[in-house]
Design a protein around this motif. Structure first.
Motif, PDB file in Angstrom:
ATOM      1  N   GLY A 188       0.871  -1.381  -0.085  1.00 39.26           N
ATOM      2  CA  GLY A 188       0.220  -0.215  -0.275  1.00 39.26           C
ATOM      3  C   GLY A 188       1.115   1.192  -0.195  1.00 39.26           C
ATOM      4  O   GLY A 188       0.027   2.321   0.136  1.00 39.26           O
ATOM      5  N   HIS A 189       2.328   1.090  -0.104  1.00 38.74           N
ATOM      6  CA  HIS A 189       2.746   2.359  -0.338  1.00 38.74           C
ATOM      7  C   HIS A 189       3.871   2.667  -1.148  1.00 38.74           C
ATOM      8  O   HIS A 189       3.535   1.763  -2.475  1.00 38.74           O
ATOM      9  CB  HIS A 189       4.316   2.660   0.692  1.00 38.74           C
ATOM     10  N   GLN A 190       4.490   3.650  -1.580  1.00 35.45           N
ATOM     11  CA  GLN A 190       5.236   3.615  -2.831  1.00 35.45           C
ATOM     12  C   GLN A 190       6.727   3.568  -2.515  1.00 35.45           C
ATOM     13  O   GLN A 190       7.344   4.714  -1.831  1.00 35.45           O
ATOM     14  CB  GLN A 190       4.225   5.452  -3.364  1.00 35.45           C
ATOM     15  N   ILE A 411      16.230   7.035   0.043  1.00 34.91           N
ATOM     16  CA  ILE A 411      15.193   5.920  -0.827  1.00 34.91           C
ATOM     17  C   ILE A 411      13.708   6.397   0.039  1.00 34.91           C
ATOM     18  O   ILE A 411      14.220   5.361   1.756  1.00 34.91           O
ATOM     19  CB  ILE A 411      15.638   4.683  -1.444  1.00 34.91           C
ATOM     20  N   VAL A 412      12.769   6.693  -0.281  1.00 30.64           N
ATOM     21  CA  VAL A 412      11.652   6.515   1.173  1.00 30.64           C
ATOM     22  C   VAL A 412      11.032   6.030   0.854  1.00 30.64           C
ATOM     23  O   VAL A 412      10.576   6.097   0.104  1.00 30.64           O
ATOM     24  CB  VAL A 412      11.068   8.130   1.670  1.00 30.64           C
ATOM     25  N   ASP A 413      10.258   5.220   2.113  1.00 35.54           N
ATOM     26  CA  ASP A 413       8.991   4.534   1.803  1.00 35.54           C
ATOM     27  C   ASP A 413       8.067   4.741   1.893  1.00 35.54           C
ATOM     28  O   ASP A 413       8.019   4.771   3.332  1.00 35.54           O
ATOM     29  CB  ASP A 413       9.281   3.209   2.086  1.00 35.54           C
ATOM     30  N   VAL A 414       7.019   5.346   0.910  1.00 36.12           N
ATOM     31  CA  VAL A 414       6.231   6.389   1.338  1.00 36.12           C
ATOM     32  C   VAL A 414       5.012   5.861   1.467  1.00 36.12           C
ATOM     33  O   VAL A 414       4.038   5.380   0.405  1.00 36.12           O
ATOM     34  CB  VAL A 414       6.255   7.766   0.702  1.00 36.12           C
ATOM     35  N   CYS A 452       7.756   5.621  -7.918  1.00 33.89           N
ATOM     36  CA  CYS A 452       6.836   4.577  -7.974  1.00 33.89           C
ATOM     37  C   CYS A 452       5.375   4.655  -7.776  1.00 33.89           C
ATOM     38  O   CYS A 452       4.991   5.610  -6.938  1.00 33.89           O
ATOM     39  CB  CYS A 452       7.293   4.089  -7.516  1.00 33.89           C
ATOM     40  N   PRO A 453       4.776   3.947  -8.412  1.00 31.82           N
ATOM     41  CA  PRO A 453       3.150   3.634  -8.425  1.00 31.82           C
ATOM     42  C   PRO A 453       3.021   3.406  -7.062  1.00 31.82           C
ATOM     43  O   PRO A 453       4.732   2.650  -6.677  1.00 31.82           O
ATOM     44  CB  PRO A 453       3.010   3.155  -9.328  1.00 31.82           C
ATOM     45  N   VAL A 454       1.940   3.394  -6.190  1.00 33.45           N
ATOM     46  CA  VAL A 454       1.709   2.437  -5.184  1.00 33.45           C
ATOM     47  C   VAL A 454       1.860   1.395  -5.665  1.00 33.45           C
ATOM     48  O   VAL A 454       1.640   0.270  -6.483  1.00 33.45           O
ATOM     49  CB  VAL A 454       0.171   3.160  -4.731  1.00 33.45           C
ATOM     50  N   ASP A 455       3.223   0.371  -5.039  1.00 36.09           N
ATOM     51  CA  ASP A 455       2.683  -0.946  -4.295  1.00 36.09           C
ATOM     52  C   ASP A 455       3.528  -1.448  -6.141  1.00 36.09           C
ATOM     53  O   ASP A 455       3.633  -2.501  -6.495  1.00 36.09           O
ATOM     54  CB  ASP A 455       1.525  -1.484  -4.932  1.00 36.09           C
ATOM     55  N   SER A 456       4.155  -0.534  -6.715  1.00 39.76           N
ATOM     56  CA  SER A 456       5.517  -1.015  -7.647  1.00 39.76           C
ATOM     57  C   SER A 456       6.913  -1.044  -7.439  1.00 39.76           C
ATOM     58  O   SER A 456       7.106  -0.245  -6.181  1.00 39.76           O
ATOM     59  CB  SER A 456       4.998   0.207  -8.290  1.00 39.76           C
ATOM     60  N   ASP A 457       7.584  -1.491  -8.052  1.00 36.28           N
ATOM     61  CA  ASP A 457       8.714  -1.656  -7.839  1.00 36.28           C
ATOM     62  C   ASP A 457      10.055  -0.719  -8.032  1.00 36.28           C
ATOM     63  O   ASP A 457       9.257  -0.155  -8.616  1.00 36.28           O
ATOM     64  CB  ASP A 457       9.214  -3.161  -8.386  1.00 36.28           C
ATOM     65  N   TRP A 458      10.815  -0.826  -7.537  1.00 37.71           N
ATOM     66  CA  TRP A 458      11.719   0.109  -7.727  1.00 37.71           C
ATOM     67  C   TRP A 458      12.242   0.644  -8.753  1.00 37.71           C
ATOM     68  O   TRP A 458      12.469   1.709  -9.800  1.00 37.71           O
ATOM     69  CB  TRP A 458      13.425  -0.026  -7.125  1.00 37.71           C
TER      70      TRP A 458
END
Length: 469
Positions: A188-190, A411-414, A452-458
């Motif tokens: 649920g994050h990006q 790099i932030v997990d938002v 990155c979009p929500v739930d998408s890889d790097w």
DNA sequence: GGAACTCGCCAC
DNA sequence: AAACGTGGCGAGTTCC
């Protein structure tokens, strides 16, 4: 003289910094472990196929004739023997210890198609054994917790290990996609990546204060385009046209940056030739008219250079010697004078102190003396920002977390609900608060954000700006 | 059998 | 005169 106050501040700064990094380590970064295992299997299949293909080559057959059951295609000692003793090929260059090099660059210059298969094999092994194996080994419950150290680097930069989060492939698209597609935000994050733009160049300017460089940094003019114009004698660089983009990249990565690190014109020639598709071999008396990248008009770079009287690598080398001289003795004269003064001062005192207060002492070569303070202080800008952001994250109770750091980027997990606020705070801390607190920063700082979009890889990151209002 | 070194290669 | 700065890590090799 040592500024003891600044030195003590530096000491406290690293204590705070390591605590902030510990929070980043604790947060960790999520990987898709199922995907890791699947990708590893896929790579193993590719590696087997590649190995079979290599076994069909003349190179391998010669190799096996020489080493029989001891044959190991990962052994560069064996490869060196086969290439330069058995096949009697002409060595391209030597390693640090005087053996004949078998790195990619040397192998490519041998002009043997068989080495391509071996190089592909090496690349696949590197991706699988260094990156994917490392991720799988180091993860706990699908989360990596890379260490970020402040006690290992001579310049007072950071390092990272278990796994090293600071050298995951980025340039090579194949390696990048494989390794970065397993790296995710929490559900649920990006992922948001924030890079300081041209940080080392900006921090260097805070040391040397060269007016020409300050002009570039304050006006936003493009140094690399200007150098491309000078090197290739073209009137304009339009970055939207691929060939001009290449010329700019050649100037940037083949001349400007290497020169800043202390490289010189002879090496610049080889790097630039590589970028623009020309042979750098000094034995060539004249490039073929069809050689190198093409302008929209159909003119090749070889034809274009010949019109300037540069018809071979030797001519180009003489030209680059002049460009280098102009670069340091005219254009960035003050920068050049700073380097001399900085080195002289070090030789007299036996140490130097960085703008951030750290002391470097011991035996150093000239290039090290001028590079260390810049490299260290640039990283300290990021570290200062990380300290503030971790504090704010805690105080304001963010769900978002900083999860990694690569010298001049974070790099932030938002949490998407927090995105706008988090991005604004990051921008304020990095570009406004920092230069206000560290008064020696005399150039504007800016950051580039990729989201990155929500739930998408790097790999899904796209350039992103904070929307107005 | 393991420590230390060497090479190659990934990042900034 | 001199000549690209900083790391980590896998695999092979050398040394004890």
């Amino acid at each position: 003289m040592i500024d003891k106050k600044k030195l003590f501040d530096a000491y406290l700064f690293f204590h705070e910094g390591q605590l902030a990094l510990a929070e980043i380590e604790r947060a960790g970064i999520r990987i898709d472990i199922e995907k890791c295992l699947a990708v590893r299997q896929d790579l193993s299949d590719k590696i087997s196929a590649c190995e079979e293909e290599f076994k069909k080559t003349f190179l391998f057959q010669t190799w096996e004739k020489t080493f029989s059951d001891r044959t190991n295609i990962l052994s560069n000692v064996q490869l060196e023997h086969v290439l330069f003793k058995v096949l009697k090929l002409k060595p391209i260059k030597a390693t640090a210890k005087g053996r004949n090099a078998t790195d990619e660059e040397s192998l490519m210059q041998l002009g043997i198609a068989d080495v391509n298969v071996l190089l592909r094999y090496r690349k696949l092994r590197k991706i699988r054994d260094t990156y994917l194996e490392g991720f799988i080994r180091e993860q706990t419950d699908g989360v990596l917790h890379p260490f970020f150290n402040l006690h290992t680097v001579r310049t007072y930069r950071s390092s990272s290990d278990h796994p090293n989060f600071q050298n995951i492939p980025r340039r090579d698209t194949f390696a990048r996609d494989i390794t970065r597609k397993v790296i995710f935000p929490r559900k649920g994050h990006q992922l948001l990546e924030v890079d300081y733009s041209g940080l080392e160049v900006s921090i260097a300017a805070c040391y040397h204060k060269d007016p020409e460089m300050l002009k570039y940094l304050k006006s936003g003019a493009d140094l690399h385009s200007d150098l491309a114009k000078k090197i290739f004698n073209v009137p304009v660089i339009d970055k939207t046209i691929p060939v001009y983009k290449k010329l700019r990249d050649a100037a940037k990565n083949g001349f400007v940056f290497p020169q800043f690190y202390g490289d010189y014109y002879k090496n610049n020639v080889d790097r630039i030739c590589d970028w623009i598709g020309l042979s750098p071999s000094r034995e060539i008396k004249e490039w073929d008219d069809s050689a190198g990248i093409k302008f929209p008009s159909g003119l090749t770079i070889a034809q274009h250079l010949k019109k300037q009287g540069i018809k071979c690598p030797n001519d180009f080398e003489a030209h680059m010697a002049r460009v280098e001289r102009w670069f340091w003795k005219e254009k960035f004269k003050v920068y050049d004078e700073w380097k001399s003064k900085w080195v002289t001062s070090y030789q007299k005192q036996g140490y130097f102190q960085t703008l951030t207060g750290f002391i470097c002492k011991g035996e150093m070569r000239k290039n090290e003396v001028v590079n260390y303070p810049i490299q260290g202080s640039a990283f300290h800008c990021l570290l200062w920002s990380l300290i503030q952001l971790v504090k704010i994250q805690k105080k304001e109770g963010w769900d978002s977390r900083i999860v990694g750091q690569i010298h001049d980027s974070m790099i932030v997990d938002v949490n998407p609900a927090e995105l706008m606020h988090v991005a604004k705070v990051i921008k304020k801390v990095t570009c406004e608060d920092l230069p206000r607190v560290w008064q020696w920063i005399i150039v504007p700082l800016s950051v580039e954000m990729e989201l990155c979009p929500v739930d998408s890889d790097w790999t899904c990151k796209k350039l992103w700006e904070i929307p107005e209002t």
